[in-house]
Design a protein around this motif. Sequence first.
Motif, PDB file in Angstrom:
ATOM      1  N   ARG A 102      52.317  45.523  50.226  1.00 43.84           N
ATOM      2  CA  ARG A 102      53.264  45.423  49.114  1.00 43.84           C
ATOM      3  C   ARG A 102      53.898  44.037  49.055  1.00 43.84           C
ATOM      4  NH1 ARG A 102      58.480  49.422  47.859  1.00 43.84           N
ATOM      5  NH2 ARG A 102      59.329  48.166  46.155  1.00 43.84           N
ATOM      6  N   ALA A 103      54.277  43.515  50.211  1.00 45.22           N
ATOM      7  CA  ALA A 103      54.908  42.192  50.237  1.00 45.22           C
ATOM      8  C   ALA A 103      53.970  41.122  49.691  1.00 45.22           C
ATOM      9  CB  ALA A 103      55.332  41.850  51.663  1.00 45.22           C
ATOM     10  N   LYS A 104      52.694  41.207  50.044  1.00 44.32           N
ATOM     11  CA  LYS A 104      51.724  40.214  49.570  1.00 44.32           C
ATOM     12  C   LYS A 104      51.525  40.323  48.063  1.00 44.32           C
ATOM     13  CE  LYS A 104      49.236  40.069  53.974  1.00 44.32           C
ATOM     14  NZ  LYS A 104      47.953  40.376  54.676  1.00 44.32           N
ATOM     15  N   ALA A 105      51.368  41.558  47.579  1.00 42.17           N
ATOM     16  CA  ALA A 105      51.158  41.750  46.145  1.00 42.17           C
ATOM     17  C   ALA A 105      52.376  41.288  45.351  1.00 42.17           C
ATOM     18  CB  ALA A 105      50.852  43.219  45.850  1.00 42.17           C
ATOM     19  N   GLU A 106      53.578  41.633  45.825  1.00 45.49           N
ATOM     20  CA  GLU A 106      54.788  41.251  45.100  1.00 45.49           C
ATOM     21  C   GLU A 106      54.998  39.745  45.105  1.00 45.49           C
ATOM     22  OE1 GLU A 106      57.869  43.582  46.911  1.00 45.49           O
ATOM     23  OE2 GLU A 106      57.530  45.299  45.564  1.00 45.49           O
ATOM     24  N   ALA A 107      54.654  39.085  46.216  1.00 44.96           N
ATOM     25  CA  ALA A 107      54.805  37.628  46.284  1.00 44.96           C
ATOM     26  C   ALA A 107      53.891  36.946  45.273  1.00 44.96           C
ATOM     27  CB  ALA A 107      54.507  37.136  47.702  1.00 44.96           C
ATOM     28  N   VAL A 108      52.665  37.418  45.178  1.00 47.18           N
ATOM     29  CA  VAL A 108      51.714  36.811  44.233  1.00 47.18           C
ATOM     30  C   VAL A 108      52.106  37.147  42.797  1.00 47.18           C
ATOM     31  CG1 VAL A 108      49.323  36.894  43.419  1.00 47.18           C
ATOM     32  CG2 VAL A 108      49.812  36.654  45.851  1.00 47.18           C
ATOM     33  N   ALA A 109      52.525  38.384  42.548  1.00 45.65           N
ATOM     34  CA  ALA A 109      52.947  38.756  41.200  1.00 45.65           C
ATOM     35  C   ALA A 109      54.131  37.895  40.744  1.00 45.65           C
ATOM     36  CB  ALA A 109      53.325  40.241  41.161  1.00 45.65           C
ATOM     37  N   SER A 110      55.068  37.647  41.647  1.00 43.95           N
ATOM     38  CA  SER A 110      56.217  36.797  41.320  1.00 43.95           C
ATOM     39  C   SER A 110      55.782  35.369  41.034  1.00 43.95           C
ATOM     40  CB  SER A 110      57.231  36.813  42.462  1.00 43.95           C
ATOM     41  OG  SER A 110      57.784  38.096  42.640  1.00 43.95           O
ATOM     42  N   SER A 161      44.839  37.903  48.702  1.00 41.42           N
ATOM     43  CA  SER A 161      44.337  37.889  50.081  1.00 41.42           C
ATOM     44  C   SER A 161      43.383  36.719  50.255  1.00 41.42           C
ATOM     45  CB  SER A 161      43.602  39.195  50.394  1.00 41.42           C
ATOM     46  OG  SER A 161      42.931  39.119  51.636  1.00 41.42           O
ATOM     47  N   ALA A 162      43.433  36.113  51.438  1.00 39.77           N
ATOM     48  CA  ALA A 162      42.523  35.015  51.764  1.00 39.77           C
ATOM     49  C   ALA A 162      41.257  35.509  52.449  1.00 39.77           C
ATOM     50  CB  ALA A 162      43.232  34.004  52.680  1.00 39.77           C
ATOM     51  N   SER A 163      41.124  36.830  52.611  1.00 38.72           N
ATOM     52  CA  SER A 163      39.998  37.396  53.350  1.00 38.72           C
ATOM     53  C   SER A 163      38.681  37.228  52.613  1.00 38.72           C
ATOM     54  CB  SER A 163      40.250  38.885  53.610  1.00 38.72           C
ATOM     55  OG  SER A 163      39.067  39.531  54.035  1.00 38.72           O
ATOM     56  N   PRO A 164      37.715  36.497  53.171  1.00 33.91           N
ATOM     57  CA  PRO A 164      36.394  36.390  52.541  1.00 33.91           C
ATOM     58  C   PRO A 164      35.690  37.745  52.465  1.00 33.91           C
ATOM     59  CG  PRO A 164      36.683  34.693  54.231  1.00 33.91           C
ATOM     60  CD  PRO A 164      37.805  35.676  54.398  1.00 33.91           C
ATOM     61  N   VAL A 194      41.328  34.718  43.417  1.00 35.24           N
ATOM     62  CA  VAL A 194      42.073  34.767  44.667  1.00 35.24           C
ATOM     63  C   VAL A 194      43.332  33.914  44.559  1.00 35.24           C
ATOM     64  CG1 VAL A 194      42.056  34.186  47.133  1.00 35.24           C
ATOM     65  CG2 VAL A 194      40.028  35.211  46.063  1.00 35.24           C
ATOM     66  N   VAL A 195      44.481  34.547  44.828  1.00 36.84           N
ATOM     67  CA  VAL A 195      45.760  33.841  44.902  1.00 36.84           C
ATOM     68  C   VAL A 195      46.422  34.294  46.201  1.00 36.84           C
ATOM     69  CG1 VAL A 195      47.997  33.399  43.845  1.00 36.84           C
ATOM     70  CG2 VAL A 195      45.992  33.812  42.394  1.00 36.84           C
ATOM     71  N   LEU A 209      34.514  43.165  46.930  1.00 37.86           N
ATOM     72  CA  LEU A 209      34.785  43.362  45.509  1.00 37.86           C
ATOM     73  C   LEU A 209      33.687  42.750  44.644  1.00 37.86           C
ATOM     74  CD1 LEU A 209      38.633  42.686  45.399  1.00 37.86           C
ATOM     75  CD2 LEU A 209      37.483  44.890  45.173  1.00 37.86           C
ATOM     76  N   THR A 210      33.214  41.590  45.051  1.00 34.60           N
ATOM     77  CA  THR A 210      32.167  40.919  44.285  1.00 34.60           C
ATOM     78  C   THR A 210      30.881  41.729  44.289  1.00 34.60           C
ATOM     79  OG1 THR A 210      33.116  38.748  44.785  1.00 34.60           O
ATOM     80  CG2 THR A 210      30.834  38.791  44.045  1.00 34.60           C
ATOM     81  N   ARG A 211      30.509  42.261  45.445  1.00 40.15           N
ATOM     82  CA  ARG A 211      29.308  43.097  45.537  1.00 40.15           C
ATOM     83  C   ARG A 211      29.444  44.377  44.716  1.00 40.15           C
ATOM     84  NH1 ARG A 211      25.485  42.114  49.480  1.00 40.15           N
ATOM     85  NH2 ARG A 211      25.929  40.368  50.901  1.00 40.15           N
ATOM     86  N   ALA A 212      30.688  44.816  44.509  1.00 36.20           N
ATOM     87  CA  ALA A 212      30.938  46.019  43.716  1.00 36.20           C
ATOM     88  C   ALA A 212      30.966  45.726  42.216  1.00 36.20           C
ATOM     89  CB  ALA A 212      32.249  46.661  44.149  1.00 36.20           C
TER      90      ALA A 212
END
Length: 216
Positions: free
Chosen positions: A55-63, A13-16, A31-32, A22-25
């Motif tokens: 799912r589409a975003k995760a699968e695209a990056v995993a590929s 995700s490109a979301s800041p 980031v990809v 996640l960083t605060r946690a």
Amino acid sequence: MVADPPPELVLASASPARLETLTRAGLTPRVVVSDVDEDAFAAPDVPGLVQVLARAKAEAVASALAVGAPDGGGPRGDVLVVGCDSLLELDGEPLGKPGTAEEAVRYWHRMRGRTGHLHTGHHVIRLGGVSGTTSGVATTAVSFAMLSDAEIAAYVASGEPLHVAGAFTIDGLGGAYVTKVDGDPHAVVGISLPLLRDLFAQVGVRWHSLWRPAGT
């Protein structure tokens, strides 16, 4: 006995806001960003649509990670990919990123004084020696203040609403215009930490194992 190192966390995700959450946690994701065309997907309802997109975003990056391995034979080591997508549902319709000031104004004329449901889809893929896939949707009811036309114009002019789902934030200038949240507030930012903890556990990863070492 030395414990195995935790997997590398990759945020698709490109979301800041998601990265900062996640960083605060205590996590340190890499980031990809995927090149998924969000307009190419459809689903019967809004929760289904955010899940399909996550799912589409995760699968695209995993590929992409697999193809990018030096020998082309798959990812190096243990990798945990997280894809997310958020949409605000109002009157059964999805309100995504307005993109233009005119659209953001139209969103807010509909939203003011009302309650919508912010749906955030999550898809987790674990690659490497241990593999697994799981997903889930976090839904949070968000109530908006009765903004005047002048307030809407000022907020839209700030530029903040143009590039976020539902044309609002809870952790920025838009926070003053959210009167109530019923559900996980992290999900309104775009990623649910409690849900993500459960999803990680389903693929064999303990949340605290991903914390940064003290002092880093």
